[in-house]
Design a protein around this motif. Structure first.
Motif, PDB file in Angstrom:
ATOM      1  N   GLY A   1      86.382 -96.919 -51.909  1.00  0.00           N
ATOM      2  CA  GLY A   1      85.724 -95.766 -51.349  1.00  0.00           C
ATOM      3  C   GLY A   1      84.474 -95.314 -51.713  1.00  0.00           C
ATOM      4  N   ILE A   2      84.386 -95.627 -53.267  1.00  0.00           N
ATOM      5  CA  ILE A   2      83.021 -95.481 -53.878  1.00  0.00           C
ATOM      6  C   ILE A   2      81.940 -96.433 -53.330  1.00  0.00           C
ATOM      7  N   LEU A   3      82.382 -97.896 -53.139  1.00  0.00           N
ATOM      8  CA  LEU A   3      81.412 -98.697 -52.624  1.00  0.00           C
ATOM      9  C   LEU A   3      81.180 -98.283 -51.049  1.00  0.00           C
ATOM     10  N   GLY A   4      81.985 -97.888 -50.341  1.00  0.00           N
ATOM     11  CA  GLY A   4      81.855 -97.493 -48.933  1.00  0.00           C
ATOM     12  C   GLY A   4      80.521 -96.478 -49.037  1.00  0.00           C
ATOM     13  N   ALA A   5      80.710 -95.371 -49.979  1.00  0.00           N
ATOM     14  CA  ALA A   5      79.985 -94.184 -49.833  1.00  0.00           C
ATOM     15  C   ALA A   5      78.334 -94.762 -50.275  1.00  0.00           C
TER      16      ALA A   5
ATOM     17  N   MET B   1      89.460-106.230 -49.435  1.00  0.00           N
ATOM     18  CA  MET B   1      89.692-107.133 -49.930  1.00  0.00           C
ATOM     19  C   MET B   1      89.296-106.731 -51.331  1.00  0.00           C
ATOM     20  N   ILE B   2      88.177-105.733 -51.461  1.00  0.00           N
ATOM     21  CA  ILE B   2      87.828-105.204 -52.887  1.00  0.00           C
ATOM     22  C   ILE B   2      89.060-104.444 -53.415  1.00  0.00           C
ATOM     23  N   GLY B   3      89.786-103.704 -52.386  1.00  0.00           N
ATOM     24  CA  GLY B   3      90.806-102.910 -53.054  1.00  0.00           C
ATOM     25  C   GLY B   3      91.951-103.637 -53.619  1.00  0.00           C
ATOM     26  N   ALA B   4      92.196-104.993 -52.884  1.00  0.00           N
ATOM     27  CA  ALA B   4      93.321-105.692 -53.339  1.00  0.00           C
ATOM     28  C   ALA B   4      92.876-106.411 -54.635  1.00  0.00           C
TER      29      ALA B   4
ATOM     30  N   GLY C   1      87.265 -93.212 -45.312  1.00  0.00           N
ATOM     31  CA  GLY C   1      87.392 -94.670 -44.567  1.00  0.00           C
ATOM     32  C   GLY C   1      87.585 -95.710 -45.303  1.00  0.00           C
ATOM     33  N   CYS C   2      86.819 -96.124 -46.227  1.00  0.00           N
ATOM     34  CA  CYS C   2      86.873 -97.204 -47.152  1.00  0.00           C
ATOM     35  C   CYS C   2      87.940 -97.212 -48.109  1.00  0.00           C
ATOM     36  N   LEU C   3      88.067 -95.696 -48.530  1.00  0.00           N
ATOM     37  CA  LEU C   3      89.212 -95.577 -49.415  1.00  0.00           C
ATOM     38  C   LEU C   3      90.645 -96.151 -48.863  1.00  0.00           C
TER      39      LEU C   3
ATOM     40  N   LEU D   1      74.336 -76.602 -35.103  1.00  0.00           N
ATOM     41  CA  LEU D   1      75.206 -75.365 -35.503  1.00  0.00           C
ATOM     42  C   LEU D   1      74.829 -75.428 -37.215  1.00  0.00           C
ATOM     43  N   GLY D   2      74.207 -75.972 -37.762  1.00  0.00           N
ATOM     44  CA  GLY D   2      73.709 -75.738 -39.333  1.00  0.00           C
ATOM     45  C   GLY D   2      74.453 -76.803 -40.095  1.00  0.00           C
ATOM     46  N   VAL D   3      75.371 -77.773 -39.488  1.00  0.00           N
ATOM     47  CA  VAL D   3      76.010 -78.759 -40.315  1.00  0.00           C
ATOM     48  C   VAL D   3      75.305 -79.666 -40.924  1.00  0.00           C
ATOM     49  N   ASN D   4      75.140 -80.240 -42.131  1.00  0.00           N
ATOM     50  CA  ASN D   4      74.477 -81.027 -42.677  1.00  0.00           C
ATOM     51  C   ASN D   4      75.355 -82.392 -42.532  1.00  0.00           C
ATOM     52  N   GLN D   5      75.075 -83.186 -41.750  1.00  0.00           N
ATOM     53  CA  GLN D   5      75.942 -84.258 -41.062  1.00  0.00           C
ATOM     54  C   GLN D   5      75.712 -85.447 -42.317  1.00  0.00           C
ATOM     55  N   SER D   6      74.471 -85.441 -43.105  1.00  0.00           N
ATOM     56  CA  SER D   6      74.298 -86.423 -44.260  1.00  0.00           C
ATOM     57  C   SER D   6      75.761 -86.637 -45.127  1.00  0.00           C
ATOM     58  N   HIS D   7      75.834 -85.490 -45.581  1.00  0.00           N
ATOM     59  CA  HIS D   7      77.099 -85.312 -46.707  1.00  0.00           C
ATOM     60  C   HIS D   7      78.427 -85.738 -45.779  1.00  0.00           C
ATOM     61  N   LEU D   8      78.432 -85.236 -44.335  1.00  0.00           N
ATOM     62  CA  LEU D   8      79.799 -85.499 -43.697  1.00  0.00           C
ATOM     63  C   LEU D   8      79.864 -86.930 -43.569  1.00  0.00           C
ATOM     64  N   PHE D   9      78.700 -87.727 -43.193  1.00  0.00           N
ATOM     65  CA  PHE D   9      78.934 -89.118 -42.786  1.00  0.00           C
ATOM     66  C   PHE D   9      79.311 -89.853 -44.450  1.00  0.00           C
ATOM     67  N   THR D  10      78.557 -89.457 -45.411  1.00  0.00           N
ATOM     68  CA  THR D  10      79.070 -90.060 -46.643  1.00  0.00           C
ATOM     69  C   THR D  10      80.449 -89.883 -47.057  1.00  0.00           C
ATOM     70  N   ALA D  11      80.854 -88.757 -46.796  1.00  0.00           N
ATOM     71  CA  ALA D  11      82.282 -88.504 -47.011  1.00  0.00           C
ATOM     72  C   ALA D  11      83.204 -89.223 -46.102  1.00  0.00           C
ATOM     73  N   VAL D  12      82.834 -89.225 -44.946  1.00  0.00           N
ATOM     74  CA  VAL D  12      83.838 -90.218 -43.968  1.00  0.00           C
ATOM     75  C   VAL D  12      83.893 -91.375 -44.276  1.00  0.00           C
ATOM     76  N   LEU D  13      82.675 -92.217 -44.686  1.00  0.00           N
ATOM     77  CA  LEU D  13      82.663 -93.625 -45.265  1.00  0.00           C
ATOM     78  C   LEU D  13      83.684 -93.857 -46.422  1.00  0.00           C
ATOM     79  N   PHE D  14      83.483 -92.862 -47.395  1.00  0.00           N
ATOM     80  CA  PHE D  14      84.067 -92.612 -48.589  1.00  0.00           C
ATOM     81  C   PHE D  14      85.876 -92.720 -48.289  1.00  0.00           C
TER      82      PHE D  14
END
Ligand SMILES: Nc1ncnc2c1ncn2[C@@H]1O[C@H](COP(=O)(O)OP(=O)(O)O)[C@@H](O)[C@H]1O
Ligand SMILES: [Mg+2]
Lengths: 611, 238
Positions: free
Chosen positions: A75-79, A44-47, A199-201, A184-197
């Motif tokens: 996307g930004i609001l999702g992040a 709805m926000i996108g529309a 998905g919401c985008l 294995l050293g992956v910082n998921q906190s960035h990953l999750f933010t990016a995924v929310l960005f």
């Protein structure tokens, strides 16, 4: 023949936007395991954002810039939502995550209302794509063709992103095993933010692209989130390919369903979903979820100490005396609150001891309400027949639906309950001759000895108390123990010879019966029944009440119902943007008490006794 | 020995819910050393490794790695300091190909540790080279064990925590594992190895730490433990 072709093409165009939104939802779930109820809100926000830019900057640049702006804004609001809210909830029970995103739904509704007003917006048509082309003799809107191409293009883009970039590979790894990915050293906190960005985008893009095809309005969030859920569940949670297939299927169903049953395409869609889920419980391309390691048993429910029983008895006695002091309006509010208490308690049986989450508990509440009203209107019989009919019809409905539902678990089960509720809703909404459709059934008053407000209040009190006591008994009877054994370790329970499904089925039916009784009481209390009794917001109200109070306590749903109804009636009267306030309160409560209000209190109490 | 130790674990406690699993485990691993953490099933070997890696939420005690306190760090930070973890159940990403699995583990090379590339790892485990694009879910147990070690080595660690690499594998593959461990040790990598099999530990380890019921019972040279019938009977016999 060529007419069918035109219909097919329109189904494809429809499928494209469905796919955009649903793939975003699926990606978010895959990685974060959060069912983002607010996904429709980002649509709805996108529309709105796209429409606003396009109307403000009236040119081709405005239109396409608007599409980009709408997608980006979502996307930004999702992040932002991930950083501010979801991040704190990754370890909470999935229901609390759901509740938090539902708080976001409420806030976004009012934010959009405040920013753009209550009127529908009509966006411009796409510059350069306003015409039609003839395909096999049929005129096809150019914009539809554009959408048809865009869907597969986005699909291909997502495929490349997930298979040909390091980021995509990490996302897929985290989807499978978050702990190992971290080790294995992956910082998921960035990953999750990016995924929310991302998905919401996608959701925002889907919404923005809709503006040339219809009006932009305040209802598009709920309508879309339900459809997107269906697509994701049919395709398989977390599978982008599945979402693509399912979007094609649902798009075609909608296009052709309109020809066959013009008004009940929704029923058709949900029926297909029910069939798919029964045949393939994890969707077309879904995989069974990997069990989290070290499955934890739910906390043990213990009967309250005797003093609590005396306090409850005292409370009921005080409530029974309420008509001596309370006016008619106060009695109505009390009656409604009691009804919600029973509704919440019945849902709690399902969710707490039963371990089954329902998004569609309103089905049985509404079925009970309609049973009472239909007996009243079509048979001319009053409360004496109407009220007993309510739990009976609701139990019959729950018996049938339950047979399907207990075959599934988790989010899939929840979606199937939603499907049944939506089917009943469509029937109530569209079978005008019998149900009165949107106008509902009016004049359903108790009459006779219960005509007076106070008398009906006392009747409600008596039945609700009896209902809650009965539910308590069920939980602490051997049946309840067995049910919880099935919830905590289904395999072990099966090994002990317990038929887990059968117990769940019985619990489902019982929960339906009590919800039906609450619905019947509600019909006579308000004198009317509408399709809203069956709709998703009623189901969500029930969820909010149970979760506010805490799933793992018996007193929880009671407190939750009182707090919720109190907040709602007070705010409806005094606060302009009450939805946003309610949403904000829900969000704050979830963040502060991830175990619910009563859960938090008894936790603190239990702690102090331990030490 | 603790003077130049790479990893020092001091009085480590770990809990799962209310269950107190580790009761003050202390041990150390020097740079380039292979230490076998031995003990019966359920003794707390895997829990020790998981607690060091930050994967057990409720843990107490001091853990230092390369002079840095890591006892409160999150797993990805610990991994980035050069500590690699190979879990006992392998945890291969089933939907990812061999190359993709390796890609997830890839980290930049560091000056103080051997640098691995995909090709070097294929030299170490030639079987993997023949199945670069096969999904992890369609590999045999032995192949998965090789892949999980290779994946961790892609992070160019200074020390790896290796949980029962010989468990449930055919003798020929077990031999390959022992060779691989010897090779990475020659490269200068330190290893903390969980094992129940004394012969396997005897092949590769310099020192042994024996735990039972979450406490250390014995620390000493591997060769001495092999020779000490009494200690073996007391801690390791089934
Ligand atoms: N996730 C868990 N939850 C509860 N208890 C666990 C969990 N994992 C291991 N345990 C218990 O901790 C103890 C030590 O287990 P573990 O470290 O796996 O032993 P080992 O690796 O030496 O065989 C065992 O008693 C086991 O039952
Ligand atoms: Mg182990």
């Amino acid at each position: 023949m060529s007419f069918l072709l035109a219909q097919f093409l329109s189904g494809l165009a429809q499928a494209s936007s469905l796919f955009l939104v649903a793939s975003g939802l699926s990606i978010i779930f895959g990685v974060t395991r959060i069912v983002n109820f607010a996904h429709g809100s980002f649509y709805m926000i996108g529309a709105y954002a796209a429409c606003w830019v396009a109307l403000t900057v009236d040119s081709a640049a405005g239109f396409w810039g608007g599409i980009a702006a709408g997608a980006l804004a979502a996307g930004i609001l999702g992040a932002v939502m991930e950083r501010g809210l979801l991040r704190r909830l990754y370890r909470s029970p999935e229901l609390f995550q759901l509740l938090a995103t539902f708080g976001v739904v409420l806030v976004v509704q009012d934010a959009v209302l405040a920013l753009w007003g209550p009127e529908d917006l009509l966006g411009p048509r796409a510059p350069g794509l306003t015409g039609r082309v003839r395909l096999w003799g049929q005129p096809v809107p150019l914009y539809d063709l554009f959408l048809m191409v865009l869907g597969p293009v986005v699909f291909a883009g997502l495929w490349l992103l997930f298979h040909k970039t390091r980021w995509g590979v990490l996302v897929r790894a985290a989807t499978e095993d978050r702990e190992m990915t971290a080790a294995l050293g992956v910082n998921q906190s960035h990953l999750f933010t990016a995924v929310l960005f991302l998905g919401c985008l996608l959701a925002g893009l889907g919404g923005a692209l809709q503006i040339p095809r219809g009006s932009v309005n305040l209802h598009m969030d709920m309508a879309m989130v339900v459809e997107a859920f269906v697509v994701v569940v049919v395709g398989g949670l977390g599978s982008v390919g599945g979402a693509f297939l399912a979007a094609l299927l649902i798009g075609q169903l909608q296009a052709f369903g309109i020809l066959i049953f013009p008004e009940i395409t929704l029923v058709l869609v949900f029926l297909v979903m029910a069939v798919v889920l029964v045949l393939r419980p994890y969707g077309l391309l879904g995989r069974p979820p990997v069990e989290a390691r070290g499955g934890e048993a739910g906390p043990v429910l213990r009967p309250a100490p005797p003093w609590a029983g005396w306090m409850a008895a005292g409370g009921v006695a005080a409530l029974a005396c309420a008509p001596l002091v309370a006016g008619d309006y106060a009695l109505l509010v009390l009656t409604e609150t009691l009804i919600l208490v029973l509704f919440a308690a019945s849902l709690h049986l399902l969710m707490g001891p039963g371990g089954m989450v329902s998004f569609g508990h309103a089905a049985w509440f509404g079925l009970g309400a309609y049973a009472a009203a239909l007996v009243f209107r079509h048979l001319g019989l009053g409360l004496a027949v109407g009220l007993p009919a309510a739990p009976l019809l609701a139990a019959a409905g729950a018996l049938v639906a339950g047979w399907f539902c207990v075959r599934l678990s988790g989010v899939y089960l929840a979606m199937l309950t939603l499907a049944f509720a939506q089917i009943l809703w469509s029937v109530a909404f569209q079978w005008t001759a019998v149900t009165g459709g949107d106008n509902g059934i009016l004049g359903v008053w108790p009459g006779g000895p219960f005509a007076a407000r106070w008398a009906y209040y006392e009747l409600t009190l008596a039945l609700v108390v009896a209902g809650v006591v009965a539910l308590r008994r069920v939980v602490f009877a051997p049946f309840g123990w067995t049910l919880r054994a099935g919830r905590d370790s289904p395999l072990r329970a099966e090994a002990l010879g317990i038929d887990v499904r059968r117990h769940q089925w019985m619990a489902f039916t019982a929960a339906g019966a009590f919800a039906g009784l609450a619905g019947g009481l509600d019909a006579f209390a308000k004198g009317s029944v509408f399709p809203t009794h069956l709709d998703i917001s009623t189901s969500v109200d029930g969820l909010v009440m149970v979760l506010l109070g805490g799933v793992q306590t018996l007193a929880g749903p009671l407190v939750g119902a009182v707090v919720f109804h109190g907040l709602e009636t007070e705010m409806l009267r005094h606060v302009p943007y009450w939805r946003a306030v309610l949403g904000g309160i829900i969000i704050v409560l979830v963040l502060a008490f991830p175990q619910g209000i009563v859960g938090a209190l008894s936790h603190r109490f239990g702690r102090s006794r331990d030490s | 020995m603790t003077g130049d130790a790479l990893l020092v674990v001091d009085d480590l406690h770990a809990f799962y819910g209310r269950a107190h699993i580790l009761h003050g485990v202390s041990l150390s691993v020097a740079a380039g050393e292979v230490v076998a953490l031995m003990g019966r099933n359920g003794a707390g070997k895997s829990t020790t490794l998981r607690a060091i890696m930050g994967l057990v939420e409720d843990r107490r005690g001091r853990i230092t790695f390369a002079g840095q306190d890591i006892s409160r760090l999150s797993p990805h930070r610990i991994a980035r300091l050069g500590l690699g973890y190979v879990p006992e159940d392998r945890r291969i990403f089933a939907g990812l190909t061999v190359l993709e699995n390796l890609e997830v583990g890839r980290r930049p090379p560091r000056p103080d540790a051997p640098a691995w590339t995909v090709e070097r790892l294929f030299d170490l485990f030639p079987n993997l080279a023949e199945m670069r694009n096969r999904p992890g879910g369609r590999m045999s147990g032995g192949e998965q064990q090789m892949l999980t070690i290779a994946r961790t080595l892609m992070g160019n660690p200074r020390l790896i925590l290796l949980d029962e690499p010989s468990e449930g594998l055919a003798p020929r593959i077990v031999e390959m594992m022992a060779d691989a461990i010897a090779t990475v040790k020659r490269e200068g990598l330190a290893v903390l190895l969980c094992e129940q099999s004394l012969p396997f530990a005897g092949l590769v380890a310099d020192r042994a730490v024996v735990i039972a019921l979450g406490s250390v019972r014995h620390t000493g040279w591997m060769g001495d433990l092999m020779a000490d019938e009494g200690a073996r009977q007391a801690y390791l016999a089934v």
